[in-house]
Design a protein around this motif. Sequence first.
Motif, PDB file in Angstrom:
ATOM      1  N   GLU A 116       2.837 -39.301  63.138  1.00 27.41           N
ATOM      2  CA  GLU A 116       3.430 -38.490  64.206  1.00 27.41           C
ATOM      3  C   GLU A 116       3.064 -37.018  64.049  1.00 27.41           C
ATOM      4  N   LEU A 117       3.092 -36.518  62.811  1.00 28.95           N
ATOM      5  CA  LEU A 117       2.756 -35.113  62.580  1.00 28.95           C
ATOM      6  C   LEU A 117       1.284 -34.823  62.860  1.00 28.95           C
ATOM      7  N   VAL A 118       0.410 -35.757  62.550  1.00 26.97           N
ATOM      8  CA  VAL A 118      -1.019 -35.561  62.829  1.00 26.97           C
ATOM      9  C   VAL A 118      -1.250 -35.494  64.334  1.00 26.97           C
ATOM     10  N   LYS A 119      -0.500 -36.311  65.105  1.00 31.65           N
ATOM     11  CA  LYS A 119      -0.644 -36.272  66.568  1.00 31.65           C
ATOM     12  C   LYS A 119      -0.160 -34.939  67.132  1.00 31.65           C
ATOM     13  N   THR A 120       0.964 -34.432  66.620  1.00 26.91           N
ATOM     14  CA  THR A 120       1.518 -33.188  67.165  1.00 26.91           C
ATOM     15  C   THR A 120       0.848 -31.940  66.600  1.00 26.91           C
ATOM     16  N   ASN A 121       0.296 -32.024  65.394  1.00 28.76           N
ATOM     17  CA  ASN A 121      -0.348 -30.868  64.748  1.00 28.76           C
ATOM     18  C   ASN A 121      -1.771 -31.208  64.328  1.00 28.76           C
ATOM     19  N   GLN A 179       5.658 -31.990  54.590  1.00 29.74           N
ATOM     20  CA  GLN A 179       6.635 -31.950  55.679  1.00 29.74           C
ATOM     21  C   GLN A 179       7.258 -33.322  55.894  1.00 29.74           C
ATOM     22  N   ALA A 180       6.434 -34.355  55.875  1.00 26.00           N
ATOM     23  CA  ALA A 180       6.941 -35.716  56.072  1.00 26.00           C
ATOM     24  C   ALA A 180       7.894 -36.099  54.947  1.00 26.00           C
ATOM     25  N   GLU A 181       7.554 -35.753  53.718  1.00 29.51           N
ATOM     26  CA  GLU A 181       8.434 -36.071  52.591  1.00 29.51           C
ATOM     27  C   GLU A 181       9.757 -35.316  52.688  1.00 29.51           C
ATOM     28  N   GLU A 182       9.722 -34.072  53.145  1.00 35.96           N
ATOM     29  CA  GLU A 182      10.963 -33.317  53.301  1.00 35.96           C
ATOM     30  C   GLU A 182      11.870 -33.946  54.347  1.00 35.96           C
ATOM     31  N   LEU A 183      11.288 -34.566  55.344  1.00 41.37           N
ATOM     32  CA  LEU A 183      12.093 -35.237  56.370  1.00 41.37           C
ATOM     33  C   LEU A 183      12.653 -36.568  55.865  1.00 41.37           C
ATOM     34  N   VAL A 184      11.851 -37.294  55.108  1.00 37.43           N
ATOM     35  CA  VAL A 184      12.186 -38.669  54.737  1.00 37.43           C
ATOM     36  C   VAL A 184      13.037 -38.761  53.474  1.00 37.43           C
ATOM     37  N   LEU A 185      12.744 -37.974  52.468  1.00 38.71           N
ATOM     38  CA  LEU A 185      13.407 -38.125  51.177  1.00 38.71           C
ATOM     39  C   LEU A 185      14.924 -38.017  51.227  1.00 38.71           C
ATOM     40  N   GLU A 218       6.684 -46.430  53.812  1.00 38.31           N
ATOM     41  CA  GLU A 218       6.559 -46.742  55.236  1.00 38.31           C
ATOM     42  C   GLU A 218       6.967 -45.562  56.104  1.00 38.31           C
ATOM     43  N   ARG A 219       8.093 -44.927  55.773  1.00 40.71           N
ATOM     44  CA  ARG A 219       8.583 -43.808  56.580  1.00 40.71           C
ATOM     45  C   ARG A 219       7.670 -42.581  56.459  1.00 40.71           C
ATOM     46  N   VAL A 220       7.168 -42.307  55.262  1.00 37.46           N
ATOM     47  CA  VAL A 220       6.274 -41.153  55.101  1.00 37.46           C
ATOM     48  C   VAL A 220       4.991 -41.382  55.898  1.00 37.46           C
ATOM     49  N   ASN A 221       4.442 -42.591  55.837  1.00 36.00           N
ATOM     50  CA  ASN A 221       3.225 -42.887  56.606  1.00 36.00           C
ATOM     51  C   ASN A 221       3.476 -42.775  58.106  1.00 36.00           C
ATOM     52  N   GLN A 222       4.632 -43.259  58.558  1.00 36.41           N
ATOM     53  CA  GLN A 222       4.976 -43.170  59.974  1.00 36.41           C
ATOM     54  C   GLN A 222       5.116 -41.703  60.403  1.00 36.41           C
ATOM     55  N   CYS A 223       5.806 -40.909  59.604  1.00 36.55           N
ATOM     56  CA  CYS A 223       5.964 -39.485  59.919  1.00 36.55           C
ATOM     57  C   CYS A 223       4.621 -38.756  59.886  1.00 36.55           C
ATOM     58  N   MET A 235     -12.212 -28.677  53.036  1.00 37.18           N
ATOM     59  CA  MET A 235     -11.109 -28.076  52.282  1.00 37.18           C
ATOM     60  C   MET A 235      -9.940 -27.701  53.191  1.00 37.18           C
ATOM     61  N   ALA A 236     -10.231 -27.204  54.373  1.00 34.90           N
ATOM     62  CA  ALA A 236      -9.156 -26.879  55.318  1.00 34.90           C
ATOM     63  C   ALA A 236      -8.449 -28.149  55.763  1.00 34.90           C
ATOM     64  N   TRP A 237      -9.199 -29.235  55.964  1.00 35.26           N
ATOM     65  CA  TRP A 237      -8.610 -30.517  56.358  1.00 35.26           C
ATOM     66  C   TRP A 237      -7.689 -31.050  55.250  1.00 35.26           C
ATOM     67  N   VAL A 238      -8.142 -30.964  53.996  1.00 36.40           N
ATOM     68  CA  VAL A 238      -7.326 -31.430  52.874  1.00 36.40           C
ATOM     69  C   VAL A 238      -6.044 -30.610  52.779  1.00 36.40           C
ATOM     70  N   GLY A 239      -6.148 -29.301  52.911  1.00 34.06           N
ATOM     71  CA  GLY A 239      -4.966 -28.445  52.874  1.00 34.06           C
ATOM     72  C   GLY A 239      -3.997 -28.760  54.006  1.00 34.06           C
ATOM     73  N   HIS A 240      -4.537 -28.989  55.194  1.00 37.98           N
ATOM     74  CA  HIS A 240      -3.703 -29.321  56.356  1.00 37.98           C
ATOM     75  C   HIS A 240      -2.989 -30.651  56.138  1.00 37.98           C
ATOM     76  N   MET A 241      -3.702 -31.651  55.640  1.00 42.44           N
ATOM     77  CA  MET A 241      -3.099 -32.967  55.410  1.00 42.44           C
ATOM     78  C   MET A 241      -2.037 -32.900  54.303  1.00 42.44           C
ATOM     79  N   ASN A 242      -2.278 -32.108  53.258  1.00 42.29           N
ATOM     80  CA  ASN A 242      -1.268 -31.940  52.206  1.00 42.29           C
ATOM     81  C   ASN A 242      -0.004 -31.290  52.757  1.00 42.29           C
ATOM     82  N   ASN A 243      -0.172 -30.285  53.616  1.00 45.70           N
ATOM     83  CA  ASN A 243       0.993 -29.648  54.232  1.00 45.70           C
ATOM     84  C   ASN A 243       1.775 -30.640  55.082  1.00 45.70           C
ATOM     85  N   LEU A 244       1.070 -31.467  55.846  1.00 46.96           N
ATOM     86  CA  LEU A 244       1.751 -32.462  56.678  1.00 46.96           C
ATOM     87  C   LEU A 244       2.477 -33.501  55.817  1.00 46.96           C
ATOM     88  N   LYS A 245       1.871 -33.890  54.702  1.00 45.77           N
ATOM     89  CA  LYS A 245       2.529 -34.860  53.830  1.00 45.77           C
ATOM     90  C   LYS A 245       3.806 -34.269  53.232  1.00 45.77           C
TER      91      LYS A 245
END
Length: 115
Positions: A76-81, A103-109, A68-73, A91-101
């Motif tokens: 928020e990250l997709v809106k700001t970035n 980042q979200a995991e680093e915040l939540v874990l 839940e927290r990773v999805n919520q983050c 491929m650029a979209w997949v790379g961008h989404m992986n980077n955001l995920k």
Amino acid sequence: MRDTIVYKKQDNYLIPDLEQEELPPLGKYGRMRLAYLEEIEQQVKYLLLLMKGKLNQDLIDTETMAHERVNQCMKELVKTNPGPTKEENLMAWVGHMNNLKHQAEELVLPEILYR
């Protein structure tokens, strides 16, 4: 689930009955929490949860809270970035989404898994 610790008598000693219930199928975050609890520094937490019969519930709760927290983050990250659109450059979209995920995991874990 048991709320009390059950002991079995062996010779003249009472030994906690630490038979673990079968683990439910766990996802990534539940397995990470279990590995963290099994570390030497966290064995007291692990044994207390095990003796009270609350280990499985803790792992399931951690799994759902982390998702839940990773999805919520992520939202928020997709809106700001905002990144490239999926249709223009997949491929650029997949790379961008992986980077955001990541980042979200680093915040939540740290706040959920390592509590």
